[in-house]
Design a protein around this motif. Structure first.
Motif, PDB file in Angstrom:
ATOM      1  N   UNK A 172     -17.963  13.296   0.329  1.00 46.72           N
ATOM      2  CA  UNK A 172     -17.486  12.377  -0.680  1.00 46.72           C
ATOM      3  C   UNK A 172     -16.356  13.015  -1.470  1.00 46.72           C
ATOM      4  N   UNK A 173     -15.600  12.186  -2.161  1.00 40.30           N
ATOM      5  CA  UNK A 173     -14.468  12.645  -2.947  1.00 40.30           C
ATOM      6  C   UNK A 173     -14.541  11.980  -4.318  1.00 40.30           C
ATOM      7  N   UNK A 174     -13.971  12.608  -5.322  1.00 39.40           N
ATOM      8  CA  UNK A 174     -13.918  11.998  -6.642  1.00 39.40           C
ATOM      9  C   UNK A 174     -12.466  11.810  -7.069  1.00 39.40           C
ATOM     10  N   UNK A 175     -12.243  10.793  -7.870  1.00 41.44           N
ATOM     11  CA  UNK A 175     -10.927  10.516  -8.438  1.00 41.44           C
ATOM     12  C   UNK A 175     -11.142   9.968  -9.843  1.00 41.44           C
ATOM     13  N   UNK A 176     -10.194  10.219 -10.738  1.00 34.88           N
ATOM     14  CA  UNK A 176     -10.332   9.774 -12.126  1.00 34.88           C
ATOM     15  C   UNK A 176      -9.126   8.920 -12.503  1.00 34.88           C
ATOM     16  N   UNK A 177      -9.421   7.732 -13.049  1.00 31.40           N
ATOM     17  CA  UNK A 177      -8.400   6.756 -13.411  1.00 31.40           C
ATOM     18  C   UNK A 177      -8.547   6.366 -14.877  1.00 31.40           C
ATOM     19  N   UNK A 234     -14.195   8.663   1.603  1.00 34.82           N
ATOM     20  CA  UNK A 234     -12.822   8.484   2.092  1.00 34.82           C
ATOM     21  C   UNK A 234     -12.730   7.925   3.506  1.00 34.82           C
ATOM     22  N   UNK A 235     -13.855   7.908   4.223  1.00 37.14           N
ATOM     23  CA  UNK A 235     -13.836   7.284   5.546  1.00 37.14           C
ATOM     24  C   UNK A 235     -13.938   5.761   5.435  1.00 37.14           C
ATOM     25  N   UNK A 236     -14.326   5.258   4.267  1.00 35.87           N
ATOM     26  CA  UNK A 236     -14.435   3.816   4.050  1.00 35.87           C
ATOM     27  C   UNK A 236     -13.316   3.268   3.179  1.00 35.87           C
ATOM     28  N   UNK A 237     -12.889   4.054   2.200  1.00 33.77           N
ATOM     29  CA  UNK A 237     -11.788   3.635   1.338  1.00 33.77           C
ATOM     30  C   UNK A 237     -11.007   4.887   0.948  1.00 33.77           C
ATOM     31  N   UNK A 238      -9.708   4.859   1.150  1.00 28.26           N
ATOM     32  CA  UNK A 238      -8.899   6.047   0.881  1.00 28.26           C
ATOM     33  C   UNK A 238      -8.497   6.124  -0.584  1.00 28.26           C
ATOM     34  N   UNK A 239      -8.062   7.292  -0.981  1.00 27.58           N
ATOM     35  CA  UNK A 239      -7.541   7.464  -2.335  1.00 27.58           C
ATOM     36  C   UNK A 239      -6.342   6.551  -2.552  1.00 27.58           C
ATOM     37  N   UNK A 260      -7.384 -10.700  -3.805  1.00 30.35           N
ATOM     38  CA  UNK A 260      -6.300  -9.910  -3.218  1.00 30.35           C
ATOM     39  C   UNK A 260      -6.781  -8.821  -2.266  1.00 30.35           C
ATOM     40  N   UNK A 261      -8.018  -8.383  -2.442  1.00 28.65           N
ATOM     41  CA  UNK A 261      -8.547  -7.283  -1.620  1.00 28.65           C
ATOM     42  C   UNK A 261      -9.907  -7.672  -1.053  1.00 28.65           C
ATOM     43  N   UNK A 262      -9.950  -8.822  -0.422  1.00 29.70           N
ATOM     44  CA  UNK A 262     -11.219  -9.347   0.070  1.00 29.70           C
ATOM     45  C   UNK A 262     -11.910  -8.378   1.029  1.00 29.70           C
ATOM     46  N   UNK A 263     -11.120  -7.672   1.849  1.00 32.19           N
ATOM     47  CA  UNK A 263     -11.710  -6.731   2.797  1.00 32.19           C
ATOM     48  C   UNK A 263     -12.347  -5.534   2.140  1.00 32.19           C
ATOM     49  N   UNK A 264     -11.913  -5.223   0.924  1.00 30.24           N
ATOM     50  CA  UNK A 264     -12.476  -4.085   0.182  1.00 30.24           C
ATOM     51  C   UNK A 264     -13.482  -4.527  -0.873  1.00 30.24           C
ATOM     52  N   UNK A 265     -13.681  -5.842  -1.012  1.00 34.56           N
ATOM     53  CA  UNK A 265     -14.527  -6.351  -2.091  1.00 34.56           C
ATOM     54  C   UNK A 265     -16.001  -6.348  -1.702  1.00 34.56           C
ATOM     55  N   UNK A 278       0.836  -1.197   0.000  1.00 33.10           N
ATOM     56  CA  UNK A 278       0.000   0.000   0.000  1.00 33.10           C
ATOM     57  C   UNK A 278       0.871   1.246   0.000  1.00 33.10           C
ATOM     58  N   UNK A 279       0.324   2.377  -0.345  1.00 34.90           N
ATOM     59  CA  UNK A 279       1.129   3.601  -0.355  1.00 34.90           C
ATOM     60  C   UNK A 279       1.559   4.013   1.044  1.00 34.90           C
ATOM     61  N   UNK A 280       2.800   4.403   1.163  1.00 35.35           N
ATOM     62  CA  UNK A 280       3.298   4.916   2.438  1.00 35.35           C
ATOM     63  C   UNK A 280       2.636   6.256   2.739  1.00 35.35           C
ATOM     64  N   UNK A 281       2.434   7.040   1.722  1.00 37.53           N
ATOM     65  CA  UNK A 281       1.807   8.359   1.867  1.00 37.53           C
ATOM     66  C   UNK A 281       0.386   8.301   1.331  1.00 37.53           C
ATOM     67  N   UNK A 282      -0.570   8.748   2.114  1.00 35.34           N
ATOM     68  CA  UNK A 282      -1.970   8.736   1.707  1.00 35.34           C
ATOM     69  C   UNK A 282      -2.623  10.024   2.170  1.00 35.34           C
ATOM     70  N   UNK A 283      -3.838  10.242   1.696  1.00 33.38           N
ATOM     71  CA  UNK A 283      -4.585  11.423   2.137  1.00 33.38           C
ATOM     72  C   UNK A 283      -5.005  11.256   3.595  1.00 33.38           C
ATOM     73  N   UNK A 284      -5.209  12.367   4.255  1.00 35.40           N
ATOM     74  CA  UNK A 284      -5.731  12.347   5.619  1.00 35.40           C
ATOM     75  C   UNK A 284      -7.168  11.846   5.573  1.00 35.40           C
TER      76      UNK A 284
END
Length: 241
Positions: free
Chosen positions: A56-61, A116-121, A225-230, A44-50
């Motif tokens: 809610x937040x939006x992100x584009x991939x 973001x309280x349930x899944x971070x960026x 691989x991400x059962x907790x997030x699935x 996982x990323x060492x650096x993440x958002x607070x």
């Protein structure tokens, strides 16, 4: 989705949207030459958002054909919506037929709205790099080639940009992949929703040859691989766009 360089990726993909029996057989044969990339286990990323407890937040991939990227994120807990679309070019060219030519600057992309309280960026980035696509392929993804299929992140805030850049550097420094990451971080780009027939494509067409070969394995890998997030039930786009 082109295996014959004399035929454009767009024309081949447009053929996939046809329902003729003869063409369907041709599609199945063509898909046999492609396949979903194996997921890669990464840190996982060492650096993440607070972590935020409200809103809610939006992100584009962007990671190749938006059918699969959307399908993966629709099965992530904490994601409230995932919309297929186009990012990187002008509003006037944000149309499937034009984007398919590869000259608009757009990439097929997915706008993810999440809590973001349930899944971070950062966790979404980990899933994106590990499961949703192969970040080492330049201007292509599997059977699809062209800049419209590039690997890219479109940060929606300076905080997202900082996390994205740091994570790419972290993964490259750790040699998490056999090749360098080619994912571009592009700022200041607007997202435009794709046509309604592209929305929820994986869920609505689970037996489509392209989905079976290239995208359903990604959802399975997410579960493993991400059962907790699935989430077994996908969050679908409800409004016709």
């Amino acid at each position: 989705m082109n295996h014959d360089k004399t035929v454009s990726p767009f024309n081949w993909r447009r053929g996939l949207l046809s329902i003729g029996t003869g063409l369907l057989l041709l599609q199945t044969a063509a898909c046999s030459f492609a396949g979903s990339e194996d997921a890669v286990v990464i840190a996982p990323p060492v650096q993440d958002e607070v972590v935020s407890n409200g809103g809610e937040e939006t992100a584009v991939f962007a990671g190749g054909c938006f059918w699969g990227v959307q399908g993966v994120f629709q099965h992530v807990k904490g994601v409230k919506n995932a919309v297929s679309g186009y990012t990187g070019g002008a509003a006037t060219t944000a149309q499937y037929e034009q984007v398919g030519d590869g000259n608009t600057g757009h990439a097929e992309s997915v706008q993810v709205t999440f809590d973001p309280s349930q899944v971070s960026y950062g966790k979404l980035l980990q899933i994106f790099f590990s499961v949703a696509h192969n970040p080492t392929e330049l201007n292509r993804q599997g059977p699809d080639s062209g800049t419209q299929y590039r690997s890219a992140l479109f940060p929606q805030s300076p905080a997202q940009e900082k996390v994205a850049q740091a994570y790419i550097a972290q993964l490259d420094a750790a040699h998490s992949f056999s090749q360098p990451i080619v994912t571009r971080v592009e700022t200041g780009k607007s997202f435009y929703p794709a046509e309604s027939y592209h929305q929820n494509f994986l869920t609505l067409h689970p037996n489509h040859p392209y989905i079976v070969v290239n995208d359903l394995p990604k959802v399975d890998q997410l579960h493993k691989l991400f059962d907790g997030q699935y989430s077994n039930e996908p969050v679908l786009v409800k409004n016709t766009l």
